[in-house]
Design a protein around this motif. Structure first.
Motif, short mmCIF file in Angstrom:
data_model
loop_
_atom_site.label_atom_id
_atom_site.label_comp_id
_atom_site.label_asym_id
_atom_site.label_seq_id
_atom_site.Cartn_x
_atom_site.Cartn_y
_atom_site.Cartn_z
N ARG A 53 0.84 -1.19 0.00
CA ARG A 53 0.00 0.00 0.00
C ARG A 53 0.88 1.25 0.00
NH1 ARG A 53 -2.66 -0.84 4.43
NH2 ARG A 53 -4.36 -1.96 3.41
N CYS A 54 0.43 2.26 -0.76
CA CYS A 54 1.12 3.55 -0.81
C CYS A 54 0.78 4.35 0.45
CB CYS A 54 0.72 4.32 -2.06
SG CYS A 54 1.40 6.01 -2.13
N SER A 55 1.80 4.86 1.12
CA SER A 55 1.56 5.64 2.34
C SER A 55 1.07 7.05 2.06
CB SER A 55 2.87 5.73 3.16
OG SER A 55 3.89 6.37 2.40
N GLU A 56 1.12 7.48 0.79
CA GLU A 56 0.68 8.83 0.44
C GLU A 56 -0.79 8.87 0.06
OE1 GLU A 56 2.41 11.58 0.71
OE2 GLU A 56 4.19 10.52 1.43
N CYS A 57 -1.24 7.93 -0.78
CA CYS A 57 -2.61 7.99 -1.29
C CYS A 57 -3.44 6.74 -0.99
CB CYS A 57 -2.61 8.24 -2.80
SG CYS A 57 -1.94 6.86 -3.77
N GLY A 58 -2.83 5.65 -0.47
CA GLY A 58 -3.58 4.46 -0.14
C GLY A 58 -3.73 3.46 -1.27
N TRP A 59 -3.09 3.70 -2.40
CA TRP A 59 -3.16 2.78 -3.54
C TRP A 59 -2.57 1.43 -3.17
CZ3 TRP A 59 1.02 1.00 -6.79
CH2 TRP A 59 0.60 0.33 -7.95
N GLU A 60 -3.18 0.32 -3.59
CA GLU A 60 -2.72 -1.03 -3.25
C GLU A 60 -2.34 -1.80 -4.50
OE1 GLU A 60 -5.57 -3.08 -0.90
OE2 GLU A 60 -5.30 -1.81 0.88
N THR A 61 -1.36 -2.68 -4.34
CA THR A 61 -0.92 -3.54 -5.43
C THR A 61 -0.48 -4.88 -4.85
OG1 THR A 61 0.66 -3.77 -7.27
CG2 THR A 61 1.42 -2.61 -5.30
N ALA A 62 -0.50 -5.92 -5.66
CA ALA A 62 -0.15 -7.26 -5.19
C ALA A 62 1.34 -7.46 -5.01
CB ALA A 62 -0.69 -8.31 -6.17
N TRP A 118 7.59 8.33 -5.23
CA TRP A 118 8.67 7.33 -5.18
C TRP A 118 8.89 6.87 -3.74
CZ3 TRP A 118 10.79 5.02 -9.30
CH2 TRP A 118 10.67 5.64 -10.55
N GLY A 119 9.13 5.58 -3.54
CA GLY A 119 9.49 5.03 -2.24
C GLY A 119 8.38 5.06 -1.21
N SER A 120 7.13 5.20 -1.63
CA SER A 120 6.02 5.29 -0.67
C SER A 120 5.24 3.99 -0.54
CB SER A 120 5.05 6.41 -1.10
OG SER A 120 4.52 6.14 -2.38
N VAL A 121 5.59 2.96 -1.32
CA VAL A 121 4.86 1.68 -1.29
C VAL A 121 5.53 0.74 -0.31
CG1 VAL A 121 4.06 -0.28 -2.65
CG2 VAL A 121 4.11 2.01 -3.67
N ALA A 122 4.74 0.25 0.66
CA ALA A 122 5.26 -0.67 1.68
C ALA A 122 4.25 -1.79 1.90
CB ALA A 122 5.54 0.07 2.99
N GLU A 123 4.73 -2.88 2.49
CA GLU A 123 3.86 -4.03 2.73
C GLU A 123 2.82 -3.69 3.80
OE1 GLU A 123 4.18 -8.77 4.02
OE2 GLU A 123 5.98 -7.60 3.50
N ALA A 124 1.59 -4.09 3.54
CA ALA A 124 0.49 -3.85 4.48
C ALA A 124 0.04 -5.17 5.08
CB ALA A 124 -0.68 -3.17 3.76
N ALA A 125 -0.43 -5.10 6.31
CA ALA A 125 -0.88 -6.31 7.00
C ALA A 125 -2.13 -6.86 6.31
CB ALA A 125 -1.18 -6.01 8.45
N VAL A 126 -2.24 -8.19 6.29
CA VAL A 126 -3.38 -8.86 5.67
C VAL A 126 -4.44 -9.13 6.73
CG1 VAL A 126 -4.14 -10.90 4.39
CG2 VAL A 126 -1.88 -9.91 3.96
N VAL A 127 -5.66 -8.74 6.45
CA VAL A 127 -6.78 -8.97 7.36
C VAL A 127 -7.45 -10.28 6.99
CG1 VAL A 127 -8.95 -8.07 8.22
CG2 VAL A 127 -7.11 -6.50 7.62
N THR A 128 -7.45 -11.23 7.91
CA THR A 128 -8.03 -12.55 7.64
C THR A 128 -9.32 -12.80 8.41
OG1 THR A 128 -6.68 -13.52 9.40
CG2 THR A 128 -5.75 -13.51 7.18
#
Length: 469
Positions: A12-21, A33-43
């Motif tokens: 997930r992007c920390s700036e706008c919330g955009w998600e990618t696999a 640039w550099g704003s995409v980090a791994e997000a926790a998975v909700v199960t």
């Protein structure tokens, strides 16, 4: 395999919330640039639970608790559609220094004067700084409570203790939640803070106003979901070199979005301007060449603004300079004047500006710009007391503009004697037609050539007296 694919971690992007696999170095939505980090998975799966209130037919829902009440600032009530709605969440955005805090402090003071408790929570200033501004703007009242906090839990405690009817948060990007990752102003923090404050507003029926920051391109900072969470989104705008400010509604669940509020920023605070025309029209002792008054629509409000033009001999390469008007439309008007009115200005310097910092980007101001340019070129003033409104086509024709009756009524109310407007569709004859509207002579003209002949601005450039209409 399906379970493993479903539980795959997302980024997930920390700036706008955009998600990618998968991880990428650049956000595909906001291009950071550099704003995409791994997000926790909700199960966990949400199960059915108790409801806060049973569903009833819509006709049985009481609207007594949602009755509007005035804010004490007439121009704000105009934009909101009649006043503040209890339980509404309002987002007010604008550039730094435009006057957001000053406006909201005035609203808070006016609400307090009507014996409705108000809580002003600031995260950008100290309480002493806000008190100094309140002393300057005469906004001190016993029913106006003030606190400086940046922690969400502390904000909720203040709300619980004061129990206000109006809550002002200045600003939402400075408030942080201790149990949420990220720094205040980040995507996850803004989403959590805004959701918590909107939830409190709805459950306690508190009118809540959130101040929002903007980015360098003028859009609201933070995730787009912030604008979806609130009921009303307002933009406060104005030129730093002008004291005039405008408030526009971008989203309004309780009223129209085509209203505009006008304000004047002074040393003593901010004042509502019910009739802003005087700020944009210069009152000359005598009519001067190179000027014409246009009538533009700001929302549903007609506003008159003076256009000034100057045509000069260039020292080197001819240049075009504009202020308050669209430079591309000025270039188009110059081309149409040359082709269809015999007014060649390709070898001259051309300057076009508005009075008082007005911004005229509506095509309906084309005709006023053309008349001002022709007047400046001939060195002869347009008839006194004339206004012009009409869109100019590339073929030289004048096109109809929206809300023409409202524009004409406003010009007549302010004492103008003549109005040049496009001919109505289906009208017979190539020449002008005259009619009277509220004591003002309205001249229906089909094209720019007819306008130039009417005002005596066609043919060789000559200096002389204005032609009588």
């Amino acid at each position: 395999m399906a379970t493993a694919r479903k539980n795959r971690p997302a980024y997930r992007c920390s700036e706008c919330g955009w998600e990618t696999a998968k991880w990428v170095g650049r956000c595909g939505e906001c291009q950071a640039w550099g704003s995409v980090a791994e997000a926790a998975v909700v199960t966990a799966r949400t199960q059915a639970g108790p409801v806060s209130a049973a569903a009833v037919p819509i006709g049985q829902v009481s609207v007594a608790e949602a009755t509007r009440r005035g804010s004490g600032v007439a121009e704000l009530d105009r934009v909101l559609g009649g006043g503040l709605v209890p339980g509404a969440a309002i987002l007010l955005a604008g550039e730094p220094g435009v006057g957001k805090s000053t406006l909201l402090l005035e609203v808070a003071a006016q609400t307090a004067r009507s014996r409705r408790r108000t809580l002003y929570l600031t995260g950008e200033e100290s309480a002493a700084q806000v008190r100094m501004r309140a002393d300057r703007t005469d906004a001190v009242h016993d029913e106006l409570f003030l606190a400086a906090e940046t922690d969400l839990s502390a904000l909720l405690s203040h709300i619980e203790a004061v129990k206000p009817e109006l809550l002002v948060i200045d600003s939402v990007q400075t408030v942080g939640a201790a149990d949420v990752d990220g720094v205040p102003g980040g995507v996850s923090q803004v989403k959590e803070v805004a959701a918590a404050l909107v939830r409190v507003a709805k459950t306690r029926n508190i009118t809540t106003v959130l101040v929002g920051h903007v980015t360098k391109d003028g859009s609201i900072a933070g995730p787009r979901v912030l604008e979806h969470l609130v009921d009303v989104v307002l933009h406060f705008e104005g030129d730093r070199n002008s004291r005039f400010r405008m408030l526009r509604a971008v989203k309004n669940r309780f009223g129209p979005v085509d209203e505009v509020g006008c304000f004047e920023l002074t040393s003593a605070g901010i004042n509502a301007v019910a009739d802003p025309t005087g700020l944009f029209v210069e009152h000359h002792a005598n009519q001067v060449p190179g000027t014409c008054v246009a009538v533009s629509m700001e929302g549903r409000r007609p506003m008159l603004a003076e256009v000034q033009a100057l045509v000069a001999t260039p020292a080197d390469k001819p240049k075009r300079t504009t202020s308050g008007v669209d430079s591309s439309r000025v270039s188009m008007v110059l081309a149409v004047l040359q082709q269809h009115a015999g007014l060649a200005l390709h070898t001259n310097d051309v300057f076009v500006a508005t009075v008082g910092g007005a911004r005229l980007h509506e095509p309906a101001t084309d005709l006023a710009i053309a008349i001002a340019l022709a007047s400046a070129t001939h060195g002869r003033e347009a008839p006194s007391g004339i206004v012009a409104m009409g869109e100019l086509g590339l073929a030289g024709e004048l096109r109809q503009v929206r809300d023409l009756p409202q524009r004409l009524a406003e010009a007549a109310r302010l004492g103008f004697r003549y109005a040049v407007v496009p001919s109505e569709r289906g009208s017979s004859g190539p020449g002008r037609q005259e009619r009277m509207v509220d004591g003002m002579k309205v001249l229906d003209v089909p094209n720019i050539g007819s306008v130039m002949r009417l005002l005596g601005f066609q043919g060789q450039v000559s200096h002389g007296q204005p032609r009588k209409v």
